[in-house]
Scaffold this motif. Structure first.
Motif, PDB file in Angstrom:
ATOM      1  N   LYS A 366       0.834  -1.191   0.000  1.00 37.84           N
ATOM      2  CA  LYS A 366       0.000   0.000   0.000  1.00 37.84           C
ATOM      3  C   LYS A 366       0.873   1.246   0.000  1.00 37.84           C
ATOM      4  CE  LYS A 366      -4.091  -2.076   0.815  1.00 37.84           C
ATOM      5  NZ  LYS A 366      -5.310  -1.916  -0.012  1.00 37.84           N
ATOM      6  N   VAL A 367       0.308   2.351  -0.476  1.00 38.05           N
ATOM      7  CA  VAL A 367       0.931   3.656  -0.293  1.00 38.05           C
ATOM      8  C   VAL A 367       0.010   4.507   0.566  1.00 38.05           C
ATOM      9  CG1 VAL A 367       2.202   3.613  -2.465  1.00 38.05           C
ATOM     10  CG2 VAL A 367      -0.049   4.662  -2.398  1.00 38.05           C
ATOM     11  N   LYS A 368       0.631   5.312   1.427  1.00 36.48           N
ATOM     12  CA  LYS A 368      -0.104   6.267   2.239  1.00 36.48           C
ATOM     13  C   LYS A 368       0.141   7.666   1.696  1.00 36.48           C
ATOM     14  CE  LYS A 368       0.103   3.536   6.499  1.00 36.48           C
ATOM     15  NZ  LYS A 368       0.576   3.491   7.906  1.00 36.48           N
ATOM     16  N   ILE A 369      -0.928   8.438   1.565  1.00 37.65           N
ATOM     17  CA  ILE A 369      -0.846   9.803   1.035  1.00 37.65           C
ATOM     18  C   ILE A 369      -0.943  10.768   2.197  1.00 37.65           C
ATOM     19  CG2 ILE A 369      -1.760  11.409  -0.675  1.00 37.65           C
ATOM     20  CD1 ILE A 369      -0.981   8.694  -1.872  1.00 37.65           C
ATOM     21  N   TRP A 370       0.128  11.512   2.436  1.00 39.20           N
ATOM     22  CA  TRP A 370       0.180  12.472   3.549  1.00 39.20           C
ATOM     23  C   TRP A 370       0.235  13.894   3.001  1.00 39.20           C
ATOM     24  CZ3 TRP A 370      -0.126  10.515   8.461  1.00 39.20           C
ATOM     25  CH2 TRP A 370       0.198   9.164   8.649  1.00 39.20           C
ATOM     26  N   LEU A 371      -0.365  14.830   3.733  1.00 39.28           N
ATOM     27  CA  LEU A 371      -0.395  16.228   3.302  1.00 39.28           C
ATOM     28  C   LEU A 371      -0.187  17.151   4.497  1.00 39.28           C
ATOM     29  CD1 LEU A 371      -1.107  17.807   0.571  1.00 39.28           C
ATOM     30  CD2 LEU A 371      -3.288  18.292   1.695  1.00 39.28           C
ATOM     31  N   ALA A 372       0.662  18.172   4.292  1.00 40.17           N
ATOM     32  CA  ALA A 372       0.857  19.232   5.299  1.00 40.17           C
ATOM     33  C   ALA A 372       0.652  20.580   4.632  1.00 40.17           C
ATOM     34  CB  ALA A 372       2.253  19.148   5.905  1.00 40.17           C
ATOM     35  N   THR A 373       0.142  21.519   5.380  1.00 39.64           N
ATOM     36  CA  THR A 373      -0.066  22.876   4.856  1.00 39.64           C
ATOM     37  C   THR A 373       0.956  23.850   5.429  1.00 39.64           C
ATOM     38  OG1 THR A 373      -1.664  23.342   6.614  1.00 39.64           O
ATOM     39  CG2 THR A 373      -2.530  22.491   4.522  1.00 39.64           C
ATOM     40  N   THR A 374       1.955  23.316   6.117  1.00 32.23           N
ATOM     41  CA  THR A 374       2.990  24.145   6.730  1.00 32.23           C
ATOM     42  C   THR A 374       4.363  23.708   6.228  1.00 32.23           C
ATOM     43  OG1 THR A 374       3.188  22.615   8.594  1.00 32.23           O
ATOM     44  CG2 THR A 374       1.623  24.464   8.813  1.00 32.23           C
ATOM     45  N   HIS A 386      -1.392  15.206   7.553  1.00 32.64           N
ATOM     46  CA  HIS A 386      -2.701  14.563   7.598  1.00 32.64           C
ATOM     47  C   HIS A 386      -2.717  13.391   6.614  1.00 32.64           C
ATOM     48  CE1 HIS A 386      -4.138  18.169   9.719  1.00 32.64           C
ATOM     49  NE2 HIS A 386      -3.430  18.849   8.830  1.00 32.64           N
ATOM     50  N   LEU A 387      -3.216  12.248   7.058  1.00 36.15           N
ATOM     51  CA  LEU A 387      -3.333  11.081   6.195  1.00 36.15           C
ATOM     52  C   LEU A 387      -4.594  11.230   5.346  1.00 36.15           C
ATOM     53  CD1 LEU A 387      -2.328   8.296   5.317  1.00 36.15           C
ATOM     54  CD2 LEU A 387      -3.687   7.306   7.181  1.00 36.15           C
ATOM     55  N   LEU A 388      -4.423  11.407   4.039  1.00 39.62           N
ATOM     56  CA  LEU A 388      -5.549  11.597   3.135  1.00 39.62           C
ATOM     57  C   LEU A 388      -6.138  10.280   2.655  1.00 39.62           C
ATOM     58  CD1 LEU A 388      -4.329  14.547   0.878  1.00 39.62           C
ATOM     59  CD2 LEU A 388      -5.592  14.629   3.035  1.00 39.62           C
ATOM     60  N   GLY A 389      -5.301   9.266   2.544  1.00 43.08           N
ATOM     61  CA  GLY A 389      -5.805   7.993   2.045  1.00 43.08           C
ATOM     62  C   GLY A 389      -4.723   6.952   1.974  1.00 43.08           C
ATOM     63  N   GLU A 390      -5.137   5.705   1.752  1.00 49.68           N
ATOM     64  CA  GLU A 390      -4.226   4.576   1.610  1.00 49.68           C
ATOM     65  C   GLU A 390      -4.751   3.693   0.488  1.00 49.68           C
ATOM     66  OE1 GLU A 390      -2.158   1.082   4.374  1.00 49.68           O
ATOM     67  OE2 GLU A 390      -3.506   2.566   5.249  1.00 49.68           O
ATOM     68  N   VAL A 391      -3.906   3.470  -0.527  1.00 51.35           N
ATOM     69  CA  VAL A 391      -4.339   2.710  -1.703  1.00 51.35           C
ATOM     70  C   VAL A 391      -3.247   1.726  -2.103  1.00 51.35           C
ATOM     71  CG1 VAL A 391      -5.802   4.592  -2.549  1.00 51.35           C
ATOM     72  CG2 VAL A 391      -3.420   4.434  -3.325  1.00 51.35           C
ATOM     73  N   ASP A 392      -3.599   0.799  -2.996  1.00 48.31           N
ATOM     74  CA  ASP A 392      -2.618  -0.158  -3.504  1.00 48.31           C
ATOM     75  C   ASP A 392      -1.514   0.556  -4.276  1.00 48.31           C
ATOM     76  OD1 ASP A 392      -4.018  -2.287  -2.464  1.00 48.31           O
ATOM     77  OD2 ASP A 392      -5.112  -2.686  -4.325  1.00 48.31           O
ATOM     78  N   VAL A 393      -0.292   0.078  -4.111  1.00 45.29           N
ATOM     79  CA  VAL A 393       0.845   0.630  -4.854  1.00 45.29           C
ATOM     80  C   VAL A 393       0.564   0.632  -6.346  1.00 45.29           C
ATOM     81  CG1 VAL A 393       3.233   0.222  -5.530  1.00 45.29           C
ATOM     82  CG2 VAL A 393       2.606   0.066  -3.132  1.00 45.29           C
ATOM     83  N   ASN A 394       0.037  -0.480  -6.849  1.00 51.95           N
ATOM     84  CA  ASN A 394      -0.135  -0.608  -8.296  1.00 51.95           C
ATOM     85  C   ASN A 394      -1.324   0.179  -8.847  1.00 51.95           C
ATOM     86  OD1 ASN A 394      -2.244  -2.166  -7.443  1.00 51.95           O
ATOM     87  ND2 ASN A 394      -1.515  -4.089  -8.336  1.00 51.95           N
ATOM     88  N   GLN A 395      -2.032   0.903  -7.971  1.00 45.43           N
ATOM     89  CA  GLN A 395      -3.081   1.803  -8.466  1.00 45.43           C
ATOM     90  C   GLN A 395      -2.466   2.979  -9.207  1.00 45.43           C
ATOM     91  OE1 GLN A 395      -6.610   2.484  -6.006  1.00 45.43           O
ATOM     92  NE2 GLN A 395      -6.373   4.688  -6.310  1.00 45.43           N
ATOM     93  N   GLN A 396      -1.316   3.437  -8.746  1.00 42.70           N
ATOM     94  CA  GLN A 396      -0.482   4.448  -9.417  1.00 42.70           C
ATOM     95  C   GLN A 396      -1.125   5.829  -9.540  1.00 42.70           C
ATOM     96  OE1 GLN A 396       2.712   2.300 -12.128  1.00 42.70           O
ATOM     97  NE2 GLN A 396       0.713   2.182 -13.096  1.00 42.70           N
ATOM     98  N   HIS A 397      -2.215   6.049  -8.846  1.00 40.51           N
ATOM     99  CA  HIS A 397      -2.794   7.408  -8.831  1.00 40.51           C
ATOM    100  C   HIS A 397      -3.728   7.561  -7.640  1.00 40.51           C
ATOM    101  CE1 HIS A 397      -6.922   6.324 -10.093  1.00 40.51           C
ATOM    102  NE2 HIS A 397      -6.327   5.353 -10.748  1.00 40.51           N
TER     103      HIS A 397
END
Length: 428
Positions: A366-374, A386-397
């Protein structure tokens, strides 16, 4: 007849037992060798030979480079960050050195020229990270330019945690008696010779765990003569010098059962027209290379464009340096050693959404998508991701909804099982 059958059966049974014992012994012996190999001390030396574009390395006969390449690999690289982006980086000497040291581009390490006025030491260099984890292990710098130690490494500065290298050979450019400055700048060759001699002798006798060798003469000849016999001769002299260091490494590996990684690279290329200049973003000024005795380059190195910032995380992997998560999130490079999950991260802001894509080099996990505004890390603080989402690596988007995170600026981190990538996004 019955006795014959019994004898044959007993013989087969004994043979099977012998084969089984042989197999078990072979497995045990193999595991023992593997364990011994894992326990061999690991050492790294990297060399920056100033101002040599890849095409020059590739056109000359360089026997010692070829010896190292035959044991390992050769790759083209680039400097200069991403063209016309927030991390575009001048193709200038000290800028390149610090990109290698920190694994980051100029927007982070803040060394835009050779003045080195205000390095951002919050982006820690590989020597400091190494010493923090292994305080008893030894570091070394061999250089023709004192600023490499005093300013880039920040020798003894509170901002670098009072880091001090254990072995130092530099400052020779200040000795105008022993190295008299001549009009042809040949004195720099003699300084480089001294630097290499000190480096080779120290490796041979003391074996520092992490060493930096810096050599200047090739760049001086490039500035003075451009693409010319004089410049090519300087590169051929460099090859002989690398032979000395390679011999010292082989001595250590054979005599003391140590495993060594050598990485030889450059800090920038040269202009296409004359070969005298650099600093811009033309292909040849960005064109660099890597010669190494490391053979098994990973899929990232094999299929994607390597850059100078990839060297720092590769050294970290080789020396088993466990990078703090906050440091790992900021590194712009990807290791060419060991497994890697993702590469080629892109992010495009579209109507309060972030369209994120990557290339999957492994099809599992899986990949975890993290976001910061600072960007508190830049000034020594901590960013709130902030953790925005977690998806399969091979989803690629992944399409991230930013409506709950209004900001003119974002820091994106995509965390995969084997590596982490990051981007900055400015909303105009």
């Amino acid at each position: 007849m019955e006795q014959l059958k019994t004898n044959i059966s007993q013989t087969l049974s004994n043979h099977k037992t012998m084969l089984l014992r042989t197999f078990i012994f072979a497995c045990f012996f193999s595991l023992s060798l593997s364990s011994l190999a894992q326990n061999r001390p690991r050492k790294v030396v990297y060399v920056i030979a100033d101002g040599i574009p890849a095409d020059v390395i590739e056109r000359l006969e360089l026997p010692n480079f070829k010896k190292i390449i035959s044991a390992g690999s050769y790759s083209r690289m680039h400097v200069g960050g991403d063209k016309a982006s927030y991390n575009e980086t001048p193709t200038i000497s000290a800028v390149g050195y610090n990109s290698l040291l920190t694994g980051t581009w100029v927007n982070k390490h803040n060394v835009p020229d050779n003045d080195i006025k205000a390095p951002n030491y919050n982006y820690q260099h590989i020597f400091r990270l190494f010493k923090n984890q292994y305080p008893d292990k030894k570091t070394a710098i061999f250089s023709s330019w004192t600023d490499n130690r005093t300013k880039l490494l920040g020798d003894g500065l509170p901002e670098t945690g009072n880091f001090k290298p254990d072995f130092v050979a530099d400052g020779f450019e200040l000795d105008t008696v022993r190295f008299k400055h001549d009009k042809k700048a040949d004195y720099m060759h003699f300084i480089d010779e001294e630097v290499v001699k000190r480096a080779a002798n120290t490796i041979h006798d003391q074996a520092p765990d992490l060493s930096w060798v810096y050599l200047e003469y090739t760049d001086d000849m490039g500035h003075r003569y451009g693409d010319s016999p004089e410049f090519y001769k300087a590169v051929e002299m460099l090859d002989k010098q690398m032979g000395q260091i390679w011999d010292a490494i082989n001595y250590r590996q054979q005599r003391f059962k140590e495993d060594w990684l050598i990485v030889i690279t450059t800090d920038h290329g040269r202009d296409e027209k004359t070969g005298r200049g650099h600093g811009g973003q033309s292909d040849r000024q960005r064109s660099t290379w890597m010669v190494s005795n490391y053979k098994n380059l990973n899929t990232h190195a094999q299929y994607f464009d390597l850059s100078i910032v990839d060297i720092m995380p590769s050294i970290a992997d080789y020396l088993n340096i466990k990078l703090p998560k906050s440091v790992e999130q900021e590194i712009d490079g990807t290791s060419f050693i060991g497994p890697v999950s993702i590469s080629a991260l892109k992010a495009n802001y579209v109507q309060n959404h972030l369209d994120i894509t990557w290339k999957a080099l492994e099809k599992k996990g899986k990949v975890k998508i993290w976001l910061a505004t600072t960007n508190a890390f830049k000034t020594g603080g901590k960013d709130d991701y902030h953790l925005l989402g977690e998806v399969d690596v091979n989803q690629q988007h992944y399409l991230a909804d930013l409506n709950n995170y209004p900001s003119p600026y974002y820091k994106l981190v995509v965390e995969a099982p084997d590596n982490t990538l990051n981007k900055w996004i400015s909303v105009k």
